[in-house]
Each structure stands twice: as structure tokens, then as C-alpha cells.
Design an enzyme around this catalytic site. Structure first.
Site, PDB file in Angstrom:
ATOM      1  N   LYS A  84       0.789  -1.134  -0.160  1.00 35.24           N
ATOM      2  CA  LYS A  84      -0.096  -0.006   0.136  1.00 35.24           C
ATOM      3  C   LYS A  84       0.906   1.274  -0.124  1.00 35.24           C
ATOM      4  O   LYS A  84       0.226   2.171  -0.601  1.00 35.24           O
ATOM      5  CB  LYS A  84      -1.091   0.020   1.243  1.00 35.24           C
ATOM      6  CG  LYS A  84      -1.924  -1.150   0.960  1.00 35.24           C
ATOM      7  CD  LYS A  84      -3.341  -0.767   1.804  1.00 35.24           C
ATOM      8  CE  LYS A  84      -4.357  -1.491   1.690  1.00 35.24           C
ATOM      9  NZ  LYS A  84      -5.368  -1.400   2.801  1.00 35.24           N
TER      10      LYS A  84
ATOM     11  N   LYS B 103      -7.703  -9.207  -9.031  1.00 35.55           N
ATOM     12  CA  LYS B 103      -9.001  -9.151  -8.241  1.00 35.55           C
ATOM     13  C   LYS B 103      -9.636  -7.765  -8.616  1.00 35.55           C
ATOM     14  O   LYS B 103      -9.332  -6.683  -8.597  1.00 35.55           O
ATOM     15  CB  LYS B 103      -8.755  -9.461  -6.713  1.00 35.55           C
ATOM     16  CG  LYS B 103      -8.067  -8.404  -6.000  1.00 35.55           C
ATOM     17  CD  LYS B 103      -8.531  -8.866  -4.455  1.00 35.55           C
ATOM     18  CE  LYS B 103      -8.604  -7.461  -3.724  1.00 35.55           C
ATOM     19  NZ  LYS B 103      -9.393  -7.784  -2.508  1.00 35.55           N
TER      20      LYS B 103
ATOM     21  N   LYS C   9     -12.153  -2.104  -5.357  1.00 34.95           N
ATOM     22  CA  LYS C   9     -12.757  -0.732  -5.248  1.00 34.95           C
ATOM     23  C   LYS C   9     -11.486   0.553  -5.698  1.00 34.95           C
ATOM     24  O   LYS C   9     -11.659   1.224  -6.325  1.00 34.95           O
ATOM     25  CB  LYS C   9     -12.968  -0.264  -3.896  1.00 34.95           C
ATOM     26  CG  LYS C   9     -14.124  -0.899  -3.332  1.00 34.95           C
ATOM     27  CD  LYS C   9     -14.507  -0.328  -1.844  1.00 34.95           C
ATOM     28  CE  LYS C   9     -14.760  -1.389  -0.663  1.00 34.95           C
ATOM     29  NZ  LYS C   9     -13.439  -1.681   0.227  1.00 34.95           N
TER      30      LYS C   9
HETATM   31  P1  ADP Z   1     -11.277  -3.771  -2.024  1.00 40.35           P
HETATM   32  O1  ADP Z   1     -10.060  -4.217  -2.651  1.00 40.35           O
HETATM   33  O2  ADP Z   1     -12.529  -3.610  -3.032  1.00 40.35           O
HETATM   34  O3  ADP Z   1     -11.128  -2.374  -1.503  1.00 40.35           O
HETATM   35  P2  ADP Z   1     -11.441  -4.790   0.676  1.00 40.35           P
HETATM   36  O4  ADP Z   1      -9.902  -5.071   0.613  1.00 40.35           O
HETATM   37  O5  ADP Z   1     -11.938  -3.728   1.362  1.00 40.35           O
HETATM   38  O6  ADP Z   1     -11.823  -4.740  -1.040  1.00 40.35           O
HETATM   39  O7  ADP Z   1     -12.030  -6.021   0.979  1.00 40.35           O
HETATM   40  C1  ADP Z   1     -13.536  -5.961   1.895  1.00 40.35           C
HETATM   41  C2  ADP Z   1     -13.974  -7.369   1.728  1.00 40.35           C
HETATM   42  O8  ADP Z   1     -14.399  -7.919   0.322  1.00 40.35           O
HETATM   43  C3  ADP Z   1     -12.901  -8.416   2.147  1.00 40.35           C
HETATM   44  O9  ADP Z   1     -13.734  -9.333   3.032  1.00 40.35           O
HETATM   45  C4  ADP Z   1     -12.485  -9.112   0.952  1.00 40.35           C
HETATM   46  O10 ADP Z   1     -12.013 -10.179   1.125  1.00 40.35           O
HETATM   47  C5  ADP Z   1     -13.780  -9.113   0.077  1.00 40.35           C
HETATM   48  N1  ADP Z   1     -13.160  -8.790  -1.315  1.00 40.35           N
HETATM   49  C6  ADP Z   1     -12.638  -7.862  -1.725  1.00 40.35           C
HETATM   50  N2  ADP Z   1     -12.335  -7.825  -3.073  1.00 40.35           N
HETATM   51  C7  ADP Z   1     -12.772  -9.118  -3.605  1.00 40.35           C
HETATM   52  C8  ADP Z   1     -12.806  -9.789  -4.768  1.00 40.35           C
HETATM   53  N3  ADP Z   1     -12.515  -9.487  -5.786  1.00 40.35           N
HETATM   54  N4  ADP Z   1     -13.251 -11.202  -4.765  1.00 40.35           N
HETATM   55  C9  ADP Z   1     -13.727 -11.798  -3.502  1.00 40.35           C
HETATM   56  N5  ADP Z   1     -13.612 -11.031  -2.252  1.00 40.35           N
HETATM   57  C10 ADP Z   1     -13.312  -9.744  -2.209  1.00 40.35           C
END
Ligand code: ADP
Ligand code: NA
Length: 330
Positions: free
Chosen positions: A114, A197, A200
Site C-alpha cells: 500500500k 482481483k 474498489k
Molecule cells: P477492495 O479491494 O475492493 O477495497 P477490501 O480489501 O476492502 O476490498 O475487502 C473487503 C472485503 O471484500 C474483504 O472481506 C475481501 O476479502 C472481500 N473482497 C474484496 N475484493 C474481493 C474480490 N475481488 N473477490 C472476493 N472477495 C473480495
């Protein structure tokens, strides 16, 4: 009968959650709340470890909470609250800071990723100590299970180490939590770049299925998803990541096991696959979107739900925190 306690949260870092958050977290949370004493947090204190716009953060925090509810987290069954409403989180985080080794904290790989992403921009100490706040989130509630993605596993390991260290130094206080690792089958990838993946924080919007997007926009994105040159609808993450991703989304939404789902596309092409997936996603997200907007339209009611739940969280957290203060001589 007491159920095992479970804690999980998401950062309010976008206007909408996406299909990855929904399949990888919310759908699982919704099921888990029936068999666990579940605590679901909107972790706004974590969100300020990178620069925030105050007005936007406040708005996104409410939107995230509304989406939890709209996706089926029941705020009378589970405890659903905003992290900053319960000051015990920051209080315990400070105490855990004092028993965390600098080297130990420095080994957290997510910080390296990060902070590297921030480029030459400002990197806060808050981003560095983020995993310690996360440890506080978990330990405050006597949490036994922490549903997390792979990328958070190291933070749960740190949490376990800190809990064990505190217990051995000051007497048995914390429950040692276990990670509940997300199944690989629940991992959703970017539609335009199916090797990374869905996130957001992706740099382009075209590959993300937002829960709150207009149905026509969602359908268009899915129809433009990257696939491959052969024409067979088959599940193969390595060779056919785009097609496999679409199948995964569909399987998660319909509950159809993969072999059966693949068989249903025999003799059909990618056009059929995309159209079917688009219909399924739109049908799933339409009511979620409507319910979210309805909740956001009644701010007083949403505030009431969040305040009641913050009180419940506080009531769970405070006795543990009091015990901690007592144990360490404060
Ligand atoms: P982002 O990468 O969208 O900011 P976060 O890291 O805040 O997401 O993750 C929030 C929740 O959503 C966590 O429990 C994470 O494991 C799940 N999550 C985030 N992205 C994915 C994805 N692409 N596939 C499955 N689960 C996800
Ligand atoms: Na429950």
C-alpha cells in the site's frame, strides 16, 4: 445456547461495493450470521490511514452500512455498526501498540504494497499501524472467527500473536481468534483484467461490477468482459480466466454447482454466456440497489439503526477493555 463469535469489516472507501465484496464477503456474512454471533463493522478509522475527503468519507460510511443491510445483514440479528462510534477500538489499539515490536509491525506485507502504491506521496504512520487497529477490532469482542481474504491472513496472525503475548504477560484476557479464509471459489476478478482481483481501488472502472450501478451499465460491462480466442464455455482459471470469472459469478448467484453450470452452456457461445450472466447479476443487484437507496432516503432511520448497534457493540467491548486497563495497571 451461545454461538461462536465472529467479527468482520470493510472500509468505506467507495460509493458502492462491488461484486467481489458481495460474493467474497457479504453473501458469506449473511449465511454466517445464522450460526454465529456476528459483528460487522464499517471500518472508517481504517479508511483515514490514507488521505480522505471528510464529506465524502461521511457519505461513503453511511452508504457502506446501508449496503450491508440491503445485502441481507440483519441489524437486529447481527451487530452492525460504524467503528468510530465505539471509541474502545482506538483505546485498545493504543495499548496493543505498546506490546507490538517495531520489527514485527515492519514485516506486514500489505503495508509495503500500500505504501508503494502511494508512490512518492505522503505515507502515514497510521497506515503502518493499521494491522494493530485491526487486532483491536477483533480482540475487543472476544472474537473466535475472522472471515478474511488471503491478503488479510497475516494481520490475523499478528492479532493472534498479540493476544497470546498479552495473555502471557498480564494474565488470560483475550480469546485467540482464528482466520476463516475465504474460499478461492469466492474470489472475483476484474472483468477487463481477469488476472487481478476486482477492487474498489482499481484504476479503471470498466472491469468492476458495482452493486449500485444502473442495470444497463452493469449489463454493458459484463457484455464487454474480456474472454479468450477459443469459443468453448469451460472452467479453467489458468487458461480461461475471463470465462471462468463469469462462470464463478454466475455460480455464486444461482447456487448452481460449476459442472452443472458449464454443462448448461454446451453448444453455446460467449455471447450466450455473457447475456445470461448479465441477466443474473442485474436480477440479484436490482433489489439490493433499491433497498440501499430506500435506506439512504431515510437518514433518521439509518442513524437510529447505527446508534442502537453502536450501543450494543460498546456494551460488548467495554467490559473487555476495562479488564485490559485493570490488567496493565491503568
Ligand atoms: P477492495 O479491494 O475492493 O477495497 P477490501 O480489501 O476492502 O476490498 O475487502 C473487503 C472485503 O471484500 C474483504 O472481506 C475481501 O476479502 C472481500 N473482497 C474484496 N475484493 C474481493 C474480490 N475481488 N473477490 C472476493 N472477495 C473480495
Ligand atoms: Na447470529
Amino acid at each position: 445456547m451461545t454461538q461462536p463469535r465472529l467479527f468482520s469489516g470493510m472500509q468505506p472507501s467507495a460509493d458502492s461495493l462491488h461484486a467481489g465484496n458481495y460474493i467474497g464477503a457479504l453473501l458469506q456474512w449473511r449465511d454466517l450470521q445464522a450460526t454465529h454471533e456476528a459483528i460487522f463493522c464499517v471500518v472508517d478509522l481504517h479508511a483515514i490511514t490514507v488521505a480522505q475527503d471528510p464529506k465524502l468519507l461521511r457519505e461513503q460510511t453511511r452508504r457502506t452500512a446501508a449496503q450491508y443491510i440491503a445485502a441481507g445483514i440483519d441489524p437486529t440479528l447481527s451487530t452492525l455498526f460504524v467503528q468510530s462510534h465505539v471509541p474502545a477500538h482506538t483505546e485498545l489499539a493504543w495499548i496493543l501498540n505498546t506490546i507490538t515490536g517495531f520489527g514485527e509491525a515492519s514485516r506486514m506485507t500489505q503495508f509495503k504494497d500500500k505504501s508503494a502504491k502511494q508512490g512518492s506521496d505522503f505515507t502515514s504512520v497510521g497506515l503502518f499501524t493499521y494491522p494493530i487497529l485491526m487486532a483491536a477490532d477483533i480482540l475487543l469482542y472476544g472474537t473466535e472467527l475472522v472471515p478474511v481474504g488471503d491478503d488479510q491472513k497475516q494481520h490475523v496472525e499478528l492479532t493472534r500473536d498479540l493476544a497470546a503475548r498479552f495473555n502471557s504477560r498480564f494474565g488470560d484476557t483475550f480469546v485467540i481468534p482464528k482466520p476463516f479464509i475465504l474460499a478461492e471459489s469466492a474470489r472475483i476478478y476484474d472483468l477487463q483484467n481477469p488476472s487481478s482481483k476486482m477492487s474498489k481501488s482499481a484504476t479503471t472502472d470498466a472491469g468492476i461490477i458495482w452493486m449500485l450501478d444502473e442495470p444497463s451499465k452493469t449489463a454493458k460491462k459484463i457484455k464487454s468482459a474480456v474472454t479468450d480466442d477459443d469459443r468453448e464455455v469451460r472452467f479453467d482459471r489458468e487458461l480461461k480466466p475471463g470465462v471462468s470469472n463469469l462462470l464463478t459469478i454466475m455460480s455464486a448467484f444461482t447456487g448452481t454447482p460449476m459442472p452443472e453450470l458449464v454443462a448448461s452452456f454446451e453448444g453455446k457461445g460467449y455471447g450466450d454466456l455473457k447475456k445470461t450472466v448479465a441477466d443474473v447479476v442485474v436480477a440479484e443487484f436490482d433489489p439490493v440497489r433499491a433497498r440501499t437507496l430506500e435506506l439512504l432516503d431515510d437518514p433518521a432511520e439509518l442513524d437510529r439503526i447505527l446508534a442502537t448497534n453502536a450501543d450494543r457493540a460498546e456494551a460488548l467491548a467495554r467490559p473487555i477493555l476495562e479488564k485490559v486497563y485493570d490488567r496493565i495497571g491503568l
